[in-house]
Design a protein around this motif. Sequence first.
Motif, mmCIF file in Angstrom:
data_model
loop_
_atom_site.group_PDB
_atom_site.id
_atom_site.type_symbol
_atom_site.label_atom_id
_atom_site.label_comp_id
_atom_site.label_asym_id
_atom_site.label_seq_id
_atom_site.Cartn_x
_atom_site.Cartn_y
_atom_site.Cartn_z
ATOM 1 N N TYR A 72 0.832 -1.201 0.000
ATOM 2 C CA TYR A 72 0.000 0.000 0.000
ATOM 3 C C TYR A 72 0.867 1.252 0.000
ATOM 4 C CZ TYR A 72 -3.612 -3.323 1.218
ATOM 5 O OH TYR A 72 -4.465 -4.400 1.203
ATOM 6 N N ILE A 73 0.298 2.309 -0.520
ATOM 7 C CA ILE A 73 0.951 3.617 -0.557
ATOM 8 C C ILE A 73 0.150 4.550 0.330
ATOM 9 C CG2 ILE A 73 1.473 5.635 -1.997
ATOM 10 C CD1 ILE A 73 1.667 3.658 -4.378
ATOM 11 N N ARG A 74 0.837 5.246 1.218
ATOM 12 C CA ARG A 74 0.183 6.280 2.011
ATOM 13 C C ARG A 74 0.320 7.590 1.240
ATOM 14 N NH1 ARG A 74 0.401 7.454 8.428
ATOM 15 N NH2 ARG A 74 -0.770 9.402 8.361
ATOM 16 N N VAL A 75 -0.797 8.143 0.845
ATOM 17 C CA VAL A 75 -0.792 9.403 0.101
ATOM 18 C C VAL A 75 -0.577 10.540 1.099
ATOM 19 C CG1 VAL A 75 -2.109 10.923 -1.422
ATOM 20 C CG2 VAL A 75 -2.312 8.436 -1.663
ATOM 21 N N THR A 76 0.356 11.430 0.774
ATOM 22 C CA THR A 76 0.719 12.557 1.635
ATOM 23 C C THR A 76 0.826 13.817 0.777
ATOM 24 O OG1 THR A 76 3.094 12.266 1.293
ATOM 25 C CG2 THR A 76 2.088 11.011 3.113
ATOM 26 N N ASN A 77 1.092 14.929 1.430
ATOM 27 C CA ASN A 77 1.319 16.170 0.683
ATOM 28 C C ASN A 77 2.508 16.041 -0.256
ATOM 29 O OD1 ASN A 77 -0.750 17.966 1.456
ATOM 30 N ND2 ASN A 77 0.253 18.306 3.426
ATOM 31 N N ASN B 186 -11.789 15.524 14.214
ATOM 32 C CA ASN B 186 -11.496 16.343 13.034
ATOM 33 C C ASN B 186 -12.343 15.946 11.833
ATOM 34 O OD1 ASN B 186 -9.501 17.698 14.468
ATOM 35 N ND2 ASN B 186 -7.932 16.238 13.875
ATOM 36 N N ALA B 187 -13.291 15.037 12.036
ATOM 37 C CA ALA B 187 -14.148 14.591 10.930
ATOM 38 C C ALA B 187 -15.001 15.744 10.418
ATOM 39 C CB ALA B 187 -15.036 13.436 11.384
ATOM 40 N N TRP B 188 -15.359 15.671 9.164
ATOM 41 C CA TRP B 188 -16.142 16.727 8.528
ATOM 42 C C TRP B 188 -17.633 16.447 8.644
ATOM 43 C CZ3 TRP B 188 -12.179 13.935 6.820
ATOM 44 C CH2 TRP B 188 -12.472 12.774 6.112
ATOM 45 N N LEU C 54 -5.587 13.078 8.698
ATOM 46 C CA LEU C 54 -6.176 12.226 7.664
ATOM 47 C C LEU C 54 -5.151 11.238 7.134
ATOM 48 C CD1 LEU C 54 -8.618 11.706 5.643
ATOM 49 C CD2 LEU C 54 -7.304 13.110 4.064
ATOM 50 N N VAL C 55 -5.574 9.994 6.986
ATOM 51 C CA VAL C 55 -4.754 8.957 6.374
ATOM 52 C C VAL C 55 -5.487 8.463 5.142
ATOM 53 C CG1 VAL C 55 -3.790 6.630 6.635
ATOM 54 C CG2 VAL C 55 -3.717 8.247 8.559
ATOM 55 N N PHE C 56 -4.804 8.469 4.014
ATOM 56 C CA PHE C 56 -5.335 7.937 2.757
ATOM 57 C C PHE C 56 -4.345 6.865 2.319
ATOM 58 C CE2 PHE C 56 -6.345 7.504 -1.643
ATOM 59 C CZ PHE C 56 -7.670 7.893 -1.781
ATOM 60 N N LEU C 57 -4.759 5.617 2.446
ATOM 61 C CA LEU C 57 -3.913 4.479 2.139
ATOM 62 C C LEU C 57 -4.523 3.734 0.974
ATOM 63 C CD1 LEU C 57 -1.386 3.136 3.421
ATOM 64 C CD2 LEU C 57 -2.971 1.693 4.700
ATOM 65 N N LYS C 58 -3.725 3.479 -0.063
ATOM 66 C CA LYS C 58 -4.252 2.859 -1.270
ATOM 67 C C LYS C 58 -3.325 1.778 -1.788
ATOM 68 C CE LYS C 58 -2.291 5.628 -4.899
ATOM 69 N NZ LYS C 58 -2.403 4.887 -6.102
ATOM 70 N N SER C 59 -3.890 0.907 -2.590
ATOM 71 C CA SER C 59 -3.108 -0.146 -3.227
ATOM 72 C C SER C 59 -2.052 0.459 -4.136
ATOM 73 C CB SER C 59 -4.038 -1.032 -4.057
ATOM 74 O OG SER C 59 -3.317 -1.825 -4.950
ATOM 75 N N LYS D 9 -5.212 17.590 0.857
ATOM 76 C CA LYS D 9 -4.026 18.294 1.348
ATOM 77 C C LYS D 9 -4.338 19.080 2.616
ATOM 78 C CE LYS D 9 -1.946 19.149 -3.154
ATOM 79 N NZ LYS D 9 -1.546 20.243 -4.069
ATOM 80 N N GLU D 10 -5.505 19.701 2.651
ATOM 81 C CA GLU D 10 -5.907 20.486 3.816
ATOM 82 C C GLU D 10 -6.195 19.588 5.022
ATOM 83 O OE1 GLU D 10 -9.206 22.902 2.623
ATOM 84 O OE2 GLU D 10 -8.051 23.878 1.041
ATOM 85 N N ARG D 11 -6.545 18.359 4.808
ATOM 86 C CA ARG D 11 -6.914 17.428 5.882
ATOM 87 C C ARG D 11 -5.722 16.652 6.450
ATOM 88 N NH1 ARG D 11 -10.684 19.848 4.258
ATOM 89 N NH2 ARG D 11 -10.253 21.155 6.017
ATOM 90 N N PHE D 12 -4.638 16.517 5.703
ATOM 91 C CA PHE D 12 -3.503 15.732 6.191
ATOM 92 C C PHE D 12 -2.994 16.249 7.535
ATOM 93 C CE2 PHE D 12 -2.622 14.518 1.554
ATOM 94 C CZ PHE D 12 -3.240 13.294 1.688
#
Length: 127
Positions: A3-8, A63-65, A43-48, A36-39
């Motif tokens: 998995y890749i953790r998407v970051t700024n 911090n949820a919207w 926020l964690v965005f983890l993808k294949s 980007k504003e949520r990181f």
Amino acid sequence: MEYIRVTNENIEKEHICCAISNNNDIQVSSKKEWLKERFDDGLVFLKSEQRGKCFIEYIPAENAWNPIVADSYMYINCLWVAGSFKGHGYGAELLNICIEDSKNKGKKDYVYYLRQRKNLFWQTLNF
């Protein structure tokens, strides 16, 4: 699966793999700006590593919207496994990664928003 953790630092080169599929679409650039504003909020965005719909997106619930009160919980905004990724245990694997990360961050539990057709409800689970 890897998995890749998407970051700024890598978001511009990564496909965000949700329903928005055309990287030239204004929706994609808007979603990326929003992410980007949520990181900084955790926020964690983890993808294949492979392109497709196999990802989890979560954030500390304070911090949820969405309008929830769940301090010390982790909020799962989206867990999506579709297409050829289904049936291989990737959803469970992503959920377990979130659970471990949540425990390491001192969270009590996690909560997610579940939609089944037109019925909306919240679900909390115990670690």
